[in-house]
Write a protein that holds these residues in place. Structure first.
Motif, PDB file in Angstrom:
ATOM      1  N   TYR A   2      19.487 -26.548  -2.448  1.00 11.27           N
ATOM      2  CA  TYR A   2      20.310 -25.727  -3.044  1.00 11.27           C
ATOM      3  C   TYR A   2      19.861 -24.245  -2.932  1.00 11.27           C
ATOM      4  O   TYR A   2      18.504 -24.066  -2.997  1.00 11.27           O
ATOM      5  CB  TYR A   2      20.713 -26.073  -4.694  1.00 11.27           C
ATOM      6  CG  TYR A   2      19.475 -25.990  -5.759  1.00 11.27           C
ATOM      7  CD1 TYR A   2      19.220 -24.774  -6.537  1.00 11.27           C
ATOM      8  CD2 TYR A   2      18.436 -26.941  -5.727  1.00 11.27           C
ATOM      9  CE1 TYR A   2      18.175 -24.822  -7.572  1.00 11.27           C
ATOM     10  CE2 TYR A   2      17.460 -26.971  -6.758  1.00 11.27           C
ATOM     11  CZ  TYR A   2      17.414 -25.932  -7.328  1.00 11.27           C
ATOM     12  OH  TYR A   2      16.423 -26.040  -8.393  1.00 11.27           O
ATOM     13  N   CYS A  37      20.211 -37.315  -6.741  1.00  3.73           N
ATOM     14  CA  CYS A  37      21.378 -36.140  -6.386  1.00  3.73           C
ATOM     15  C   CYS A  37      22.235 -36.201  -8.033  1.00  3.73           C
ATOM     16  O   CYS A  37      21.881 -37.077  -9.001  1.00  3.73           O
ATOM     17  CB  CYS A  37      21.988 -36.327  -5.466  1.00  3.73           C
ATOM     18  SG  CYS A  37      23.104 -37.963  -5.264  1.00  3.73           S
ATOM     19  N   CYS A  88      26.775 -27.957   2.406  1.00  2.00           N
ATOM     20  CA  CYS A  88      25.567 -28.051   2.932  1.00  2.00           C
ATOM     21  C   CYS A  88      25.339 -26.868   3.684  1.00  2.00           C
ATOM     22  O   CYS A  88      26.135 -26.226   4.418  1.00  2.00           O
ATOM     23  CB  CYS A  88      25.543 -29.336   4.038  1.00  2.00           C
ATOM     24  SG  CYS A  88      24.026 -29.548   4.857  1.00  2.00           S
ATOM     25  N   HIS A  89      24.029 -26.464   3.695  1.00  4.81           N
ATOM     26  CA  HIS A  89      23.679 -24.927   4.005  1.00  4.81           C
ATOM     27  C   HIS A  89      23.482 -25.094   5.719  1.00  4.81           C
ATOM     28  O   HIS A  89      22.949 -26.120   6.232  1.00  4.81           O
ATOM     29  CB  HIS A  89      22.519 -24.265   3.317  1.00  4.81           C
ATOM     30  CG  HIS A  89      22.573 -24.341   2.146  1.00  4.81           C
ATOM     31  ND1 HIS A  89      22.084 -25.273   1.058  1.00  4.81           N
ATOM     32  CD2 HIS A  89      23.605 -23.536   1.316  1.00  4.81           C
ATOM     33  CE1 HIS A  89      22.407 -24.745  -0.054  1.00  4.81           C
ATOM     34  NE2 HIS A  89      23.473 -23.869   0.027  1.00  4.81           N
ATOM     35  N   ASN A  92      20.249 -26.082   7.371  1.00  5.78           N
ATOM     36  CA  ASN A  92      19.919 -27.738   7.307  1.00  5.78           C
ATOM     37  C   ASN A  92      20.550 -28.355   8.279  1.00  5.78           C
ATOM     38  O   ASN A  92      21.272 -29.264   8.135  1.00  5.78           O
ATOM     39  CB  ASN A  92      20.014 -28.151   5.813  1.00  5.78           C
ATOM     40  CG  ASN A  92      19.196 -29.399   5.511  1.00  5.78           C
ATOM     41  OD1 ASN A  92      18.669 -29.945   6.446  1.00  5.78           O
ATOM     42  ND2 ASN A  92      19.455 -29.675   4.121  1.00  5.78           N
ATOM     43  N   ALA A  95      20.576 -32.265   7.680  1.00 11.71           N
ATOM     44  CA  ALA A  95      21.512 -33.077   6.724  1.00 11.71           C
ATOM     45  C   ALA A  95      22.810 -32.882   7.338  1.00 11.71           C
ATOM     46  O   ALA A  95      23.717 -33.776   6.738  1.00 11.71           O
ATOM     47  CB  ALA A  95      21.297 -32.086   5.410  1.00 11.71           C
ATOM     48  N   LEU A  96      23.282 -31.612   7.821  1.00  5.03           N
ATOM     49  CA  LEU A  96      24.444 -31.757   8.611  1.00  5.03           C
ATOM     50  C   LEU A  96      24.982 -32.874   9.485  1.00  5.03           C
ATOM     51  O   LEU A  96      25.897 -33.634   9.539  1.00  5.03           O
ATOM     52  CB  LEU A  96      24.852 -30.449   9.276  1.00  5.03           C
ATOM     53  CG  LEU A  96      24.825 -29.225   8.356  1.00  5.03           C
ATOM     54  CD1 LEU A  96      24.563 -27.764   9.349  1.00  5.03           C
ATOM     55  CD2 LEU A  96      26.438 -29.177   7.792  1.00  5.03           C
ATOM     56  N   TYR A  99      25.131 -36.212   7.135  1.00  2.70           N
ATOM     57  CA  TYR A  99      26.632 -36.081   6.584  1.00  2.70           C
ATOM     58  C   TYR A  99      27.501 -36.398   7.529  1.00  2.70           C
ATOM     59  O   TYR A  99      28.610 -37.293   7.211  1.00  2.70           O
ATOM     60  CB  TYR A  99      26.893 -34.874   5.770  1.00  2.70           C
ATOM     61  CG  TYR A  99      25.803 -34.630   4.612  1.00  2.70           C
ATOM     62  CD1 TYR A  99      25.700 -35.722   3.656  1.00  2.70           C
ATOM     63  CD2 TYR A  99      25.029 -33.463   4.370  1.00  2.70           C
ATOM     64  CE1 TYR A  99      24.763 -35.340   2.711  1.00  2.70           C
ATOM     65  CE2 TYR A  99      24.452 -33.200   3.270  1.00  2.70           C
ATOM     66  CZ  TYR A  99      24.258 -34.223   2.512  1.00  2.70           C
ATOM     67  OH  TYR A  99      23.182 -34.007   1.405  1.00  2.70           O
TER      68      TYR A  99
END
Length: 129
Positions: A2, A37, A88-89, A92, A95-96, A99
């Motif tokens: 975050y 989470c 999602c930033h 990252n 993570a992208l 996902y």
């Protein structure tokens, strides 16, 4: 995880974030926390996932997938929503990719600030339940 979080995270940071969240969820391996989470909010027919954290030593071992599947089931059965969303930033990439592998698709973006006040792009992603 975050944008305002400062790594390494402290128990106080997580406790403060969890106070305003829905269904904080922990994944344990023995007595060690390996995943965490929660839901940020429920809006209409959508749940917004937040603060996805997987212990670095357990990444690539299925913990993240198990955590997301657990949260999807909670969203479907307890929160009664039909869309599962997250932000999602852009910084990252891992993570992208993760996902996307789980079926999430981008549907919008926004500009946010990180803990240093620098702009970052938040990519909104969703998957139908």
């Amino acid at each position: 995880m975050y944008p305002k979080g400062i790594y390494p995270l402290t128990a106080e940071q997580l406790e403060q974030a969890a106070r305003t969240r829905i269904k904080p969820t922990v994944i344990l391996y023995g007595d060690q926390v390996v995943g965490y989470c929660n839901f940020i909010e429920i809006t209409g027919d959508s749940s917004w996932l937040g603060n996805v954290i997987i212990h670095p030593s357990y990444r690539g071992m299925g913990v993240g997938k198990y955590l997301i599947e657990t949260m999807k089931e909670t969203a479907r059965s307890e929160l009664r929503v039909t869309n599962f969303r997250l932000l999602c930033h852009s910084t990252n990439t891992d993570a992208l990719l993760f996902y996307t592998k789980l079926g999430f698709k981008p549907f919008d973006s926004n500009i946010q600030q990180d803990h240093e006040g620098k702009p970052i792009v938040g990519i909104k992603m969703e998957v139908a339940l």
